[in-house]
Design an enzyme around this catalytic site. Sequence first.
Site, short mmCIF file in Angstrom:
data_model
loop_
_atom_site.label_atom_id
_atom_site.label_comp_id
_atom_site.label_asym_id
_atom_site.label_seq_id
_atom_site.Cartn_x
_atom_site.Cartn_y
_atom_site.Cartn_z
N LYS A 23 -26.65 -24.81 -87.58
CA LYS A 23 -26.08 -24.91 -86.23
C LYS A 23 -26.78 -23.93 -85.28
O LYS A 23 -27.23 -24.31 -84.20
CB LYS A 23 -24.57 -24.63 -86.26
CG LYS A 23 -23.79 -25.59 -87.17
CD LYS A 23 -22.31 -25.32 -87.18
CE LYS A 23 -21.90 -24.01 -87.83
NZ LYS A 23 -22.05 -23.96 -89.29
N ARG A 99 -13.15 -24.67 -85.92
CA ARG A 99 -13.30 -24.67 -87.38
C ARG A 99 -12.00 -25.04 -88.07
O ARG A 99 -11.96 -25.04 -89.30
CB ARG A 99 -13.73 -23.27 -87.84
CG ARG A 99 -15.24 -23.14 -88.11
CD ARG A 99 -15.54 -21.71 -88.50
NE ARG A 99 -16.71 -21.56 -89.30
CZ ARG A 99 -17.90 -21.20 -88.83
NH1 ARG A 99 -18.09 -21.00 -87.55
NH2 ARG A 99 -18.92 -21.05 -89.65
N ARG A 138 -31.40 -16.47 -95.60
CA ARG A 138 -31.23 -16.23 -94.16
C ARG A 138 -31.33 -14.74 -93.80
O ARG A 138 -30.87 -13.87 -94.52
CB ARG A 138 -29.87 -16.75 -93.70
CG ARG A 138 -29.53 -16.32 -92.27
CD ARG A 138 -28.45 -17.12 -91.66
NE ARG A 138 -27.23 -17.16 -92.46
CZ ARG A 138 -26.22 -17.95 -92.20
NH1 ARG A 138 -26.26 -18.79 -91.18
NH2 ARG A 138 -25.15 -17.93 -92.96
N ARG A 171 -27.28 -11.03 -93.70
CA ARG A 171 -25.88 -10.96 -93.26
C ARG A 171 -25.00 -10.55 -94.43
O ARG A 171 -25.25 -10.96 -95.57
CB ARG A 171 -25.45 -12.35 -92.75
CG ARG A 171 -25.56 -12.46 -91.25
CD ARG A 171 -25.32 -13.83 -90.73
NE ARG A 171 -24.14 -14.51 -91.24
CZ ARG A 171 -23.73 -15.69 -90.80
NH1 ARG A 171 -24.40 -16.30 -89.84
NH2 ARG A 171 -22.67 -16.26 -91.30
N ARG A 182 -16.94 -19.32 -98.73
CA ARG A 182 -17.05 -19.93 -97.39
C ARG A 182 -17.11 -21.45 -97.50
O ARG A 182 -16.59 -22.16 -96.64
CB ARG A 182 -18.29 -19.39 -96.67
CG ARG A 182 -18.05 -17.97 -96.16
CD ARG A 182 -19.32 -17.23 -95.91
NE ARG A 182 -20.10 -17.80 -94.84
CZ ARG A 182 -21.42 -17.65 -94.71
NH1 ARG A 182 -22.09 -16.94 -95.59
NH2 ARG A 182 -22.03 -18.19 -93.70
P1 B4P Z 1 -28.17 -21.16 -89.49
O1 B4P Z 1 -28.72 -21.86 -88.30
O2 B4P Z 1 -28.02 -19.66 -89.42
O3 B4P Z 1 -26.74 -21.76 -89.97
P2 B4P Z 1 -25.26 -21.85 -89.29
O4 B4P Z 1 -24.81 -23.25 -89.57
O5 B4P Z 1 -25.31 -21.44 -87.85
O6 B4P Z 1 -24.39 -20.72 -90.08
P3 B4P Z 1 -22.85 -20.22 -90.30
O7 B4P Z 1 -21.89 -21.36 -90.16
O8 B4P Z 1 -22.93 -19.54 -91.63
O9 B4P Z 1 -22.46 -19.04 -89.33
P4 B4P Z 1 -21.35 -18.56 -88.26
O10 B4P Z 1 -22.01 -17.44 -87.59
O11 B4P Z 1 -20.91 -19.71 -87.41
O12 B4P Z 1 -29.13 -21.58 -90.74
C1 B4P Z 1 -29.00 -20.99 -92.02
C2 B4P Z 1 -30.41 -20.65 -92.58
O13 B4P Z 1 -31.16 -21.85 -92.85
C3 B4P Z 1 -31.30 -19.82 -91.64
O14 B4P Z 1 -32.00 -18.89 -92.41
C4 B4P Z 1 -32.27 -20.84 -91.01
O15 B4P Z 1 -33.54 -20.25 -90.68
C5 B4P Z 1 -32.41 -21.87 -92.12
N1 B4P Z 1 -32.53 -23.24 -91.59
C6 B4P Z 1 -31.75 -23.80 -90.65
N2 B4P Z 1 -32.11 -25.09 -90.44
C7 B4P Z 1 -33.13 -25.34 -91.32
C8 B4P Z 1 -33.91 -26.52 -91.63
N3 B4P Z 1 -33.71 -27.67 -91.00
N4 B4P Z 1 -34.84 -26.43 -92.59
C9 B4P Z 1 -35.05 -25.27 -93.27
N5 B4P Z 1 -34.35 -24.13 -93.02
C10 B4P Z 1 -33.40 -24.17 -92.06
O16 B4P Z 1 -20.03 -18.02 -89.02
C11 B4P Z 1 -19.88 -16.78 -89.71
C12 B4P Z 1 -18.40 -16.41 -90.01
O17 B4P Z 1 -17.71 -16.06 -88.77
C13 B4P Z 1 -17.49 -17.47 -90.61
O18 B4P Z 1 -17.63 -17.55 -92.02
C14 B4P Z 1 -16.07 -16.98 -90.20
O19 B4P Z 1 -15.59 -15.94 -91.02
C15 B4P Z 1 -16.31 -16.41 -88.80
N6 B4P Z 1 -16.05 -17.45 -87.77
C16 B4P Z 1 -17.01 -18.00 -86.96
N7 B4P Z 1 -16.46 -18.94 -86.16
C17 B4P Z 1 -15.11 -18.98 -86.48
C18 B4P Z 1 -14.04 -19.79 -86.01
N8 B4P Z 1 -14.21 -20.73 -85.07
N9 B4P Z 1 -12.82 -19.59 -86.56
C19 B4P Z 1 -12.63 -18.65 -87.48
N10 B4P Z 1 -13.60 -17.85 -87.99
C20 B4P Z 1 -14.85 -18.02 -87.49
#
Ligand code: B4P
Length: 232
Positions: A23, A99, A138, A171, A182
């Site tokens: 995302k 979420r 990551r 992280r 998670r």
């Molecule tokens: P990212 O792009 O970092 O993945 P993400 O989906 O954004 O991550 P996430 O859901 O864990 O994080 P969030 O901060 O929202 O990609 C992951 C890795 O893969 C990276 O290294 C990237 O380079 C690589 N990659 C990506 N796309 C690729 C591709 N196509 N090919 C190859 N490699 C690729 O959440 C963190 C925490 O915050 C949650 O667990 C929760 O505790 C809290 N939180 C956040 N929002 C909340 C909410 N609404 N309600 C309650 N708690 C919340």
Amino acid sequence: MSQAHNDPTPMNILLLGPPGSGKGTQAERLIEKYGFTHLATGDMLRAEVREDTELGRMAHEIMAQGKLVHDEIINQMIRNHIARVVQAGGRAMLDGYPRTLGQLEFLLNCMSDLGSELHAVFFLDVSRETLLERMLGRMICRNCGAVYHQRNKPPRNDMTCDICQGDVERRVDDTKEKIEQRLITYSEQTEPILGALESSGLLYRIQADRDAPEVFAEICRELDRIAVAGKA
Ligand code: B4P
């Protein structure tokens, strides 16, 4: 037809998907092309943790356990951000929010109170195996939050951010044990959102196991189609 970067047509979208589905990675690219304002609850919470605020101290513990911060706190945290973007006629891109079904309900009410609406929800569909590989590799910039991967997208200079020269680090919630938790949290609390949106006509399922540029191209195709069809 591509949307121009400075096209003022309002467009509010959600990026939904399991942790590690990409995302944040897609968000960075979409901002540049479509001029979205990025509203990422994970980034907001990590900033609170860095600044050692009361909310940050509480959120740190919950995030470290792989659980979700309570709906009421998250809704309150994001409401003013959404209002600011919508009232200024901007484009909101919500990343990692909602979420839970409670957060979805709050968001839909909030949009309607603001006289606005959601135009599309992109669900990034990724296999469990790929999610694990992505999260275990990551790294993020401690300063600006830019996302890297030790194999797919390492920073150019060791552990220094390409964009702001901040320190790049792992992280705290990206350990095997926390990732497992998670993913459980995701299937219990976040996945039901897909069912709730199924008949809305807003949901676009994107096969996101592919390389980031391919995933980006597909989201752009759908966004451009939505704009041409006049849904946004
Ligand atoms: P990212 O792009 O970092 O993945 P993400 O989906 O954004 O991550 P996430 O859901 O864990 O994080 P969030 O901060 O929202 O990609 C992951 C890795 O893969 C990276 O290294 C990237 O380079 C690589 N990659 C990506 N796309 C690729 C591709 N196509 N090919 C190859 N490699 C690729 O959440 C963190 C925490 O915050 C949650 O667990 C929760 O505790 C809290 N939180 C956040 N929002 C909340 C909410 N609404 N309600 C309650 N708690 C919340």
